[in-house]
Design a protein around this motif. Structure first.
Motif, PDB file in Angstrom:
ATOM      1  N   SER A   1       0.835  -1.190   0.000  1.00  0.00           N
ATOM      2  CA  SER A   1       0.000   0.000   0.000  1.00  0.00           C
ATOM      3  C   SER A   1       0.878   1.252   0.000  1.00  0.00           C
ATOM      4  CB  SER A   1      -0.916   0.015   1.219  1.00  0.00           C
ATOM      5  OG  SER A   1      -1.785  -1.101   1.202  1.00  0.00           O
ATOM      6  N   PRO A   2       0.447   2.305  -0.688  1.00  0.00           N
ATOM      7  CA  PRO A   2       1.257   3.531  -0.760  1.00  0.00           C
ATOM      8  C   PRO A   2       1.525   4.128   0.611  1.00  0.00           C
ATOM      9  CG  PRO A   2      -0.499   3.572  -2.400  1.00  0.00           C
ATOM     10  CD  PRO A   2      -0.776   2.399  -1.505  1.00  0.00           C
ATOM     11  N   THR A   3       2.710   4.702   0.758  1.00  0.00           N
ATOM     12  CA  THR A   3       3.203   5.453   1.931  1.00  0.00           C
ATOM     13  C   THR A   3       3.457   4.577   3.154  1.00  0.00           C
ATOM     14  OG1 THR A   3       1.072   6.059   2.942  1.00  0.00           O
ATOM     15  CG2 THR A   3       1.848   7.445   1.119  1.00  0.00           C
TER      16      THR A   3
ATOM     17  N   TYR B   1       5.210   5.234  -3.108  1.00  0.00           N
ATOM     18  CA  TYR B   1       4.223   6.301  -3.150  1.00  0.00           C
ATOM     19  C   TYR B   1       3.305   6.176  -4.364  1.00  0.00           C
ATOM     20  CZ  TYR B   1       6.413   8.423   0.839  1.00  0.00           C
ATOM     21  OH  TYR B   1       6.883   8.640   2.122  1.00  0.00           O
ATOM     22  N   ASP B   2       3.223   4.981  -4.917  1.00  0.00           N
ATOM     23  CA  ASP B   2       2.213   4.672  -5.933  1.00  0.00           C
ATOM     24  C   ASP B   2       1.747   3.230  -5.731  1.00  0.00           C
ATOM     25  OD1 ASP B   2       3.947   2.835  -7.279  1.00  0.00           O
ATOM     26  OD2 ASP B   2       4.797   4.462  -8.451  1.00  0.00           O
ATOM     27  N   VAL B   3       0.559   2.927  -6.219  1.00  0.00           N
ATOM     28  CA  VAL B   3      -0.009   1.592  -6.010  1.00  0.00           C
ATOM     29  C   VAL B   3       0.670   0.532  -6.872  1.00  0.00           C
ATOM     30  CG1 VAL B   3      -2.273   2.378  -5.270  1.00  0.00           C
ATOM     31  CG2 VAL B   3      -1.819   2.061  -7.708  1.00  0.00           C
ATOM     32  N   PHE B   4       1.465   0.956  -7.865  1.00  0.00           N
ATOM     33  CA  PHE B   4       2.098   0.001  -8.765  1.00  0.00           C
ATOM     34  C   PHE B   4       3.440  -0.498  -8.251  1.00  0.00           C
ATOM     35  CE2 PHE B   4      -0.271   3.186 -11.294  1.00  0.00           C
ATOM     36  CZ  PHE B   4      -1.292   2.366 -11.735  1.00  0.00           C
ATOM     37  N   ASN B   5       3.941   0.116  -7.151  1.00  0.00           N
ATOM     38  CA  ASN B   5       5.254  -0.224  -6.603  1.00  0.00           C
ATOM     39  C   ASN B   5       6.343  -0.119  -7.663  1.00  0.00           C
ATOM     40  OD1 ASN B   5       4.442  -2.770  -4.067  1.00  0.00           O
ATOM     41  ND2 ASN B   5       3.707  -0.701  -4.360  1.00  0.00           N
ATOM     42  N   SER B   6       6.268   0.900  -8.501  1.00  0.00           N
ATOM     43  CA  SER B   6       7.243   1.099  -9.572  1.00  0.00           C
ATOM     44  C   SER B   6       8.560   1.603  -8.992  1.00  0.00           C
ATOM     45  CB  SER B   6       6.713   2.103 -10.596  1.00  0.00           C
ATOM     46  OG  SER B   6       6.494   3.359  -9.984  1.00  0.00           O
ATOM     47  N   PRO B   7       9.688   1.358  -9.663  1.00  0.00           N
ATOM     48  CA  PRO B   7      10.982   1.836  -9.159  1.00  0.00           C
ATOM     49  C   PRO B   7      11.007   3.343  -8.930  1.00  0.00           C
ATOM     50  CG  PRO B   7      11.319   0.261 -10.940  1.00  0.00           C
ATOM     51  CD  PRO B   7       9.848   0.550 -10.895  1.00  0.00           C
ATOM     52  N   THR B   8      10.325   4.109  -9.778  1.00  0.00           N
ATOM     53  CA  THR B   8      10.329   5.565  -9.619  1.00  0.00           C
ATOM     54  C   THR B   8       9.427   6.029  -8.486  1.00  0.00           C
ATOM     55  OG1 THR B   8       8.600   5.711 -11.309  1.00  0.00           O
ATOM     56  CG2 THR B   8      10.871   6.011 -12.038  1.00  0.00           C
ATOM     57  N   GLY B   9       8.551   5.168  -7.995  1.00  0.00           N
ATOM     58  CA  GLY B   9       7.661   5.531  -6.898  1.00  0.00           C
ATOM     59  C   GLY B   9       8.183   5.138  -5.534  1.00  0.00           C
TER      60      GLY B   9
ATOM     61  N   VAL C   1       9.138  12.219   1.773  1.00  0.00           N
ATOM     62  CA  VAL C   1       7.698  12.125   2.008  1.00  0.00           C
ATOM     63  C   VAL C   1       6.942  11.925   0.695  1.00  0.00           C
ATOM     64  CG1 VAL C   1       7.717  13.470   4.139  1.00  0.00           C
ATOM     65  CG2 VAL C   1       7.508  14.650   1.945  1.00  0.00           C
ATOM     66  N   GLY C   2       7.659  11.642  -0.388  1.00  0.00           N
ATOM     67  CA  GLY C   2       7.010  11.403  -1.668  1.00  0.00           C
ATOM     68  C   GLY C   2       8.024  11.043  -2.733  1.00  0.00           C
ATOM     69  N   ALA C   3       7.583  10.285  -3.739  1.00  0.00           N
ATOM     70  CA  ALA C   3       8.434   9.910  -4.870  1.00  0.00           C
ATOM     71  C   ALA C   3       7.553   9.663  -6.083  1.00  0.00           C
ATOM     72  CB  ALA C   3       9.259   8.663  -4.552  1.00  0.00           C
ATOM     73  N   ALA C   4       8.037  10.074  -7.246  1.00  0.00           N
ATOM     74  CA  ALA C   4       7.275   9.882  -8.482  1.00  0.00           C
ATOM     75  C   ALA C   4       8.215   9.950  -9.669  1.00  0.00           C
ATOM     76  CB  ALA C   4       6.175  10.935  -8.622  1.00  0.00           C
ATOM     77  N   GLY C   5       7.777   9.399 -10.804  1.00  0.00           N
ATOM     78  CA  GLY C   5       8.557   9.505 -12.021  1.00  0.00           C
ATOM     79  C   GLY C   5       8.459  10.897 -12.613  1.00  0.00           C
TER      80      GLY C   5
ATOM     81  N   PHE D   1      12.819   7.828 -17.328  1.00  0.00           N
ATOM     82  CA  PHE D   1      12.383   9.217 -17.294  1.00  0.00           C
ATOM     83  C   PHE D   1      12.850   9.948 -16.035  1.00  0.00           C
ATOM     84  CE2 PHE D   1       9.738   7.610 -20.566  1.00  0.00           C
ATOM     85  CZ  PHE D   1       9.316   8.690 -21.329  1.00  0.00           C
ATOM     86  N   GLY D   2      13.607   9.293 -15.191  1.00  0.00           N
ATOM     87  CA  GLY D   2      14.095   9.952 -13.982  1.00  0.00           C
ATOM     88  C   GLY D   2      13.084   9.893 -12.851  1.00  0.00           C
ATOM     89  N   GLN D   3      13.446  10.532 -11.750  1.00  0.00           N
ATOM     90  CA  GLN D   3      12.648  10.422 -10.531  1.00  0.00           C
ATOM     91  C   GLN D   3      12.606  11.753  -9.800  1.00  0.00           C
ATOM     92  OE1 GLN D   3      14.184   7.536  -7.734  1.00  0.00           O
ATOM     93  NE2 GLN D   3      12.139   6.960  -7.074  1.00  0.00           N
ATOM     94  N   LEU D   4      11.450  12.063  -9.233  1.00  0.00           N
ATOM     95  CA  LEU D   4      11.275  13.272  -8.438  1.00  0.00           C
ATOM     96  C   LEU D   4      10.945  12.875  -7.005  1.00  0.00           C
ATOM     97  CD1 LEU D   4       9.034  15.336 -10.904  1.00  0.00           C
ATOM     98  CD2 LEU D   4      11.503  15.537 -10.583  1.00  0.00           C
ATOM     99  N   TYR D   5      11.547  13.586  -6.027  1.00  0.00           N
ATOM    100  CA  TYR D   5      11.288  13.318  -4.621  1.00  0.00           C
ATOM    101  C   TYR D   5      10.665  14.539  -3.958  1.00  0.00           C
ATOM    102  CZ  TYR D   5      14.369   9.191  -4.745  1.00  0.00           C
ATOM    103  OH  TYR D   5      14.930   7.980  -5.017  1.00  0.00           O
ATOM    104  N   ALA D   6       9.850  14.292  -2.932  1.00  0.00           N
ATOM    105  CA  ALA D   6       9.412  15.330  -2.006  1.00  0.00           C
ATOM    106  C   ALA D   6      10.159  15.089  -0.698  1.00  0.00           C
ATOM    107  CB  ALA D   6       7.910  15.271  -1.790  1.00  0.00           C
TER     108      ALA D   6
END
Length: 231
Positions: free
Chosen positions: A116-118, A153-161, A198-202, A211-216
């Motif tokens: 589950s996310p987070t 931080y995503d439901v897909f458990n992707s590397p960028t998340g 506190v966050g991660a996304a592609g 496509f790289g990764q963005l963090y909070a």
């Protein structure tokens, strides 16, 4: 249309005092139905980078684990508190959704078994407080250490998340006047200026690793002071 989120919660607890000045508590189990989760969805042509966040229901997910809490009065003026929690938060049954929001229709993902996310599996916290008397006044020294393991931080458990685990140290010094009407506090949060997440996304909303990764991030080191008056 998103349905209501329902929670059936069962908690079993235990409170003990295994030795003088020592307490030890334990507990917890939770079960969710139709949990609401956010999913980033492209608007029109994904190449434009325009996205929105839609909410979907997860038919069944479970958060099961335990938490230990303890306090120890080492001396009449020195206390130590600590806690550790383990959480297994997984999706038990979910819809098949698209993995990469920028490429809808190419990869269908079964969410069953995803975390589950987070939700971090491990959390640890320890703090100490020492009371130094100065005549009728008091000088209090406090410090704490907190650790949180990695989380998606995503439901897909992707590397960028996925965001790495991180830790933080805080400190505080408090002076209480003899009349207890004046209190002066100096404290520092994130003493060693460590990086917390506190966050991660592609990048551009994509789940593709290229496509790289963005963090909070959590706030950097903060040093503050305050004074309180009681009338």
């Amino acid at each position: 249309m998103v349905g209501n989120e329902k929670v059936d919660a069962v908690e079993v607890g235990l409170k003990t005092q295994p030795a003088p000045g020592v307490t030890l508590n334990a507990a917890a189990f939770y079960d969710y139905r139709d949990a609401q989760v956010p999913v980033i969805v492209p608007l029109g042509n994904g190449a434009l980078g325009l996205t929105t966040t839609n909410f979907f229901n997860i038919p069944k997910s479970r958060s099961a684990g335990f938490e230990l809490e303890s306090t120890w009065r080492v001396t009449p003026r020195f206390d130590i508190t600590g806690s550790y929690s383990y959480l297994d938060a997984t999706i038990r049954r979910g819809p098949r959704l698209f993995d990469d929001p920028n490429q809808p229709g190419t990869v269908l993902i079964d969410l069953a078994g995803k975390r589950s996310p987070t939700s971090s599996r491990h959390k640890f916290y320890v703090a100490g407080l020492y009371d130094l008397p100065l005549g009728a006044a008091h000088l209090l020294f406090a410090g704490s250490y907190a650790y949180r393991s990695s989380a998606y931080y995503d439901v897909f458990n992707s590397p960028t998340g996925r965001a790495p685990g991180w830790s933080q140290v805080d400190g505080r010094i408090t002076f209480v006047s003899p009349s207890q009407r004046v209190t002066v506090i100096g404290y520092v949060r994130n003493l060693f200026d460590t990086r917390g997440y506190v966050g991660a996304a592609g990048n551009n909303g994509t789940g593709a690793t290229g496509f790289g990764q963005l963090y909070a991030y959590t706030p950097p080191r903060q040093i503050s002071a305050e004074i309180q008056f009681r009338f």
